[in-house]
Design a protein around this motif. Structure first.
Motif, short mmCIF file in Angstrom:
data_model
loop_
_atom_site.label_atom_id
_atom_site.label_comp_id
_atom_site.label_asym_id
_atom_site.label_seq_id
_atom_site.Cartn_x
_atom_site.Cartn_y
_atom_site.Cartn_z
N PHE A 233 0.79 -1.23 0.00
CA PHE A 233 0.00 0.00 0.00
C PHE A 233 0.83 1.28 0.00
CE2 PHE A 233 -2.61 -3.28 2.08
CZ PHE A 233 -3.71 -3.26 1.24
N ASP A 234 2.07 1.21 0.41
CA ASP A 234 2.92 2.41 0.45
C ASP A 234 4.27 2.07 -0.16
OD1 ASP A 234 4.26 4.75 0.94
OD2 ASP A 234 3.57 4.95 3.01
N LEU A 235 4.50 2.49 -1.39
CA LEU A 235 5.74 2.17 -2.09
C LEU A 235 6.92 2.96 -1.54
CD1 LEU A 235 3.45 1.13 -4.00
CD2 LEU A 235 5.01 1.56 -5.88
N ARG A 236 6.65 4.01 -0.79
CA ARG A 236 7.74 4.85 -0.25
C ARG A 236 8.45 4.19 0.91
NH1 ARG A 236 3.46 9.61 0.59
NH2 ARG A 236 2.49 7.75 1.51
N THR A 237 7.79 3.23 1.56
CA THR A 237 8.37 2.61 2.75
C THR A 237 8.56 1.11 2.61
OG1 THR A 237 6.17 2.27 3.74
CG2 THR A 237 7.26 4.38 4.19
N LEU A 238 8.43 0.59 1.41
CA LEU A 238 8.42 -0.86 1.23
C LEU A 238 9.79 -1.48 1.42
CD1 LEU A 238 6.76 -3.37 0.53
CD2 LEU A 238 7.18 -2.88 -1.89
N GLU A 239 10.86 -0.84 0.89
CA GLU A 239 12.20 -1.41 0.96
C GLU A 239 13.15 -0.54 1.75
OE1 GLU A 239 11.39 -1.05 -2.67
OE2 GLU A 239 10.78 -3.10 -3.14
N SER A 240 14.23 -1.16 2.20
CA SER A 240 15.28 -0.42 2.89
C SER A 240 16.09 0.36 1.86
CB SER A 240 16.19 -1.38 3.66
OG SER A 240 16.85 -2.25 2.76
N PRO A 241 16.82 1.42 2.30
CA PRO A 241 17.57 2.24 1.35
C PRO A 241 18.56 1.45 0.49
CG PRO A 241 17.44 3.32 3.48
CD PRO A 241 16.86 1.95 3.66
N GLY A 242 19.18 0.43 1.04
CA GLY A 242 20.16 -0.33 0.27
C GLY A 242 19.56 -1.19 -0.83
N GLN A 243 18.26 -1.46 -0.73
CA GLN A 243 17.61 -2.32 -1.71
C GLN A 243 16.82 -1.54 -2.75
OE1 GLN A 243 15.14 -4.40 1.11
NE2 GLN A 243 16.49 -6.19 1.15
N SER A 244 16.46 -0.33 -2.45
CA SER A 244 15.43 0.35 -3.22
C SER A 244 15.82 0.64 -4.66
CB SER A 244 15.01 1.65 -2.52
OG SER A 244 16.13 2.49 -2.33
N ALA A 245 17.09 0.92 -4.95
CA ALA A 245 17.49 1.32 -6.30
C ALA A 245 17.36 0.20 -7.31
CB ALA A 245 18.92 1.85 -6.28
N THR A 246 17.52 -1.05 -6.87
CA THR A 246 17.45 -2.19 -7.79
C THR A 246 16.28 -3.12 -7.46
OG1 THR A 246 18.98 -3.43 -6.36
CG2 THR A 246 19.94 -2.15 -8.16
N SER A 247 15.33 -2.66 -6.73
CA SER A 247 14.23 -3.49 -6.25
C SER A 247 13.15 -3.66 -7.32
CB SER A 247 13.60 -2.83 -5.02
OG SER A 247 12.95 -1.62 -5.41
N PRO A 248 12.24 -4.62 -7.11
CA PRO A 248 11.08 -4.72 -8.00
C PRO A 248 10.26 -3.43 -8.05
CG PRO A 248 11.28 -6.70 -6.67
CD PRO A 248 12.28 -5.72 -6.13
N THR A 249 10.21 -2.72 -6.91
CA THR A 249 9.48 -1.45 -6.90
C THR A 249 10.12 -0.44 -7.83
OG1 THR A 249 8.98 -1.90 -4.57
CG2 THR A 249 8.50 0.30 -5.38
N ALA A 250 11.45 -0.39 -7.85
CA ALA A 250 12.16 0.53 -8.75
C ALA A 250 11.90 0.17 -10.21
CB ALA A 250 13.65 0.51 -8.45
N ALA A 251 11.87 -1.13 -10.50
CA ALA A 251 11.58 -1.55 -11.87
C ALA A 251 10.15 -1.18 -12.26
CB ALA A 251 11.79 -3.05 -12.00
N PHE A 252 9.24 -1.28 -11.32
CA PHE A 252 7.84 -0.94 -11.57
C PHE A 252 7.67 0.55 -11.82
CE2 PHE A 252 3.67 0.18 -9.49
CZ PHE A 252 2.85 -0.31 -10.49
N LEU A 253 8.32 1.37 -10.98
CA LEU A 253 8.19 2.83 -11.09
C LEU A 253 9.11 3.44 -12.14
CD1 LEU A 253 8.04 3.81 -7.31
CD2 LEU A 253 6.13 3.81 -8.92
N GLY A 254 10.24 2.76 -12.39
CA GLY A 254 11.24 3.34 -13.26
C GLY A 254 12.18 4.29 -12.55
N CYS A 255 12.22 4.20 -11.22
CA CYS A 255 13.09 5.06 -10.42
C CYS A 255 13.19 4.49 -9.01
CB CYS A 255 12.54 6.49 -10.36
SG CYS A 255 10.87 6.60 -9.66
N ASP A 256 14.19 4.93 -8.27
CA ASP A 256 14.35 4.54 -6.87
C ASP A 256 13.19 5.13 -6.07
OD1 ASP A 256 15.02 4.31 -4.18
OD2 ASP A 256 17.16 4.65 -4.54
#
Length: 334
Positions: free
Chosen positions: A214-237
């Motif tokens: 429900f909240d993509l801003r808090t889903l991953e830790s900083p070290g994971q966010s740049a290459t995460s599935p969320t980043a691929a979905f959004l096209g950005c960290d």
């Protein structure tokens, strides 16, 4: 001499047989001229004969219905499950399932540890509902908001064809899991009414979320966010593109007009933390939106427990809560 004669006779017989069997150009055109219907212009529709599947209780499955063909992409499909026809039954409520898979995988015929998910969907249809399960563009094909737009297109297709499928366009529930819950909840909380004088567009009467995001801003830790599935979905960290991550987060769009929610999550979920669901539950309550929630101990994502029996118990419990919620919402909306 005999050998030479034999070979000559053989070649002669072959030539005679060919002459007899080969009809020649004129006869061939008369005997095998093709016959086919020809339209006035180019035909792009897939006219392969409609497939049907039979399920227990008289439920009929209509697989691979094309609901949209985005230019440059594969045709997008849904499976539709319809209960046995009854002369006394009017238009049926509709349940639309949106699969998970971290936005990059998954399909309309699988969920969690259910060995036969089409059978599960058919069992819901047997209760008197039309049930659709939707495929959408994955993050490797198109970034946000493509998947959300696809769900809206599927809903619009089903409503446009409501008479054909005996669907009540004013009674629709979205059932979703994991990343699919983000897609479904965003479509519901950013409801776009098509202006038909009825509940059109992506407006629905209820949402079910299994271990949802429900909240993509808090889903991953900083070290994971740049290459995460969320980043691929959004096209950005997601931690660097806060505006896009917020826009794609259902929790940021909750208001009092939203439909009732059922939120279910495992407390041992290491893929999507249960805090995602708890935060959404709190936000819905603050906005005055009816919400039911249950958190299952000792099971993780997809209702996977420490033993096969724990997985089975949690999966069936979640299914029972889901079916009861759907029954109750449709009973009130009747």
């Amino acid at each position: 001499m005999a050998r030479h004669l034999s070979g000559g006779i053989s070649r002669h017989l072959i030539l005679v047989l060919v002459a007899i069997c080969w009809p020649g150009p004129g006869r061939a055109s008369q005997q095998s001229a093709p016959s086919a219907a020809v339209a006035a212009g180019v035909v792009s529709e897939d006219n392969y004969p409609r497939l049907r599947a039979a399920f227990p209780g008289g439920v009929v499955g209509l697989p691979d219905i094309v609901y949209q063909s985005p230019p440059g992409f594969r045709p997008l499909t849904l499976d539709l499950y319809l209960p046995r026809r009854s002369s006394g039954r009017g238009a049926m409520p509709l349940v639309v399932y949106v699969h998970g898979g971290a936005w990059r995988a998954g399909h309309a015929r699988a969920a969690g540890a259910f060995a036969d998910f089409p059978g599960v969907l058919a069992s819901l249809a047997a209760r008197g509902y039309a049930v659709a399960s939707v495929n959408y563009r994955l993050s490797g094909e198109a970034r946000y908001p493509a998947a959300v737009d696809d769900l809206r297109s599927a809903l619009e297709y089903l409503r446009t064809n409501a008479g054909r499928f005996r669907i009540d366009p004013d009674r629709v529930i979205l059932w979703s899991s994991s990343a699919g819950a983000q897609i479904a909840s965003l479509a519901a909380t950013r409801c776009q009414n098509a202006g038909h004088g009825r509940a059109g567009g992506s407006c629905v009467q209820g949402v079910v979320s299994w271990y949802g995001i429900f909240d993509l801003r808090t889903l991953e830790s900083p070290g994971q966010s740049a290459t995460s599935p969320t980043a691929a979905f959004l096209g950005c960290d997601p931690r660097a593109c806060g505006e896009s991550a917020g826009e794609a987060s259902p929790i940021a769009h909750v208001d009092a007009s939203d439909p009732p929610f059922l939120i279910l999550h495992g407390l041992d979920d290491r893929i999507v933390p249960s805090e995602q669901s708890r935060a959404m539950e709190r936000r819905l309550r603050e906005a005055g939106v009816p919400v039911q929630a249950e958190y299952f101990p000792d099971v993780g994502h997809s209702w996977i427990g420490r033993t096969p029996e724990a997985t089975r118990r949690a999966s069936l419990a979640a299914l029972a809560r889901t079916f009861a919620f759907i029954d109750a919402v449709f009973a009130r909306a009747h």
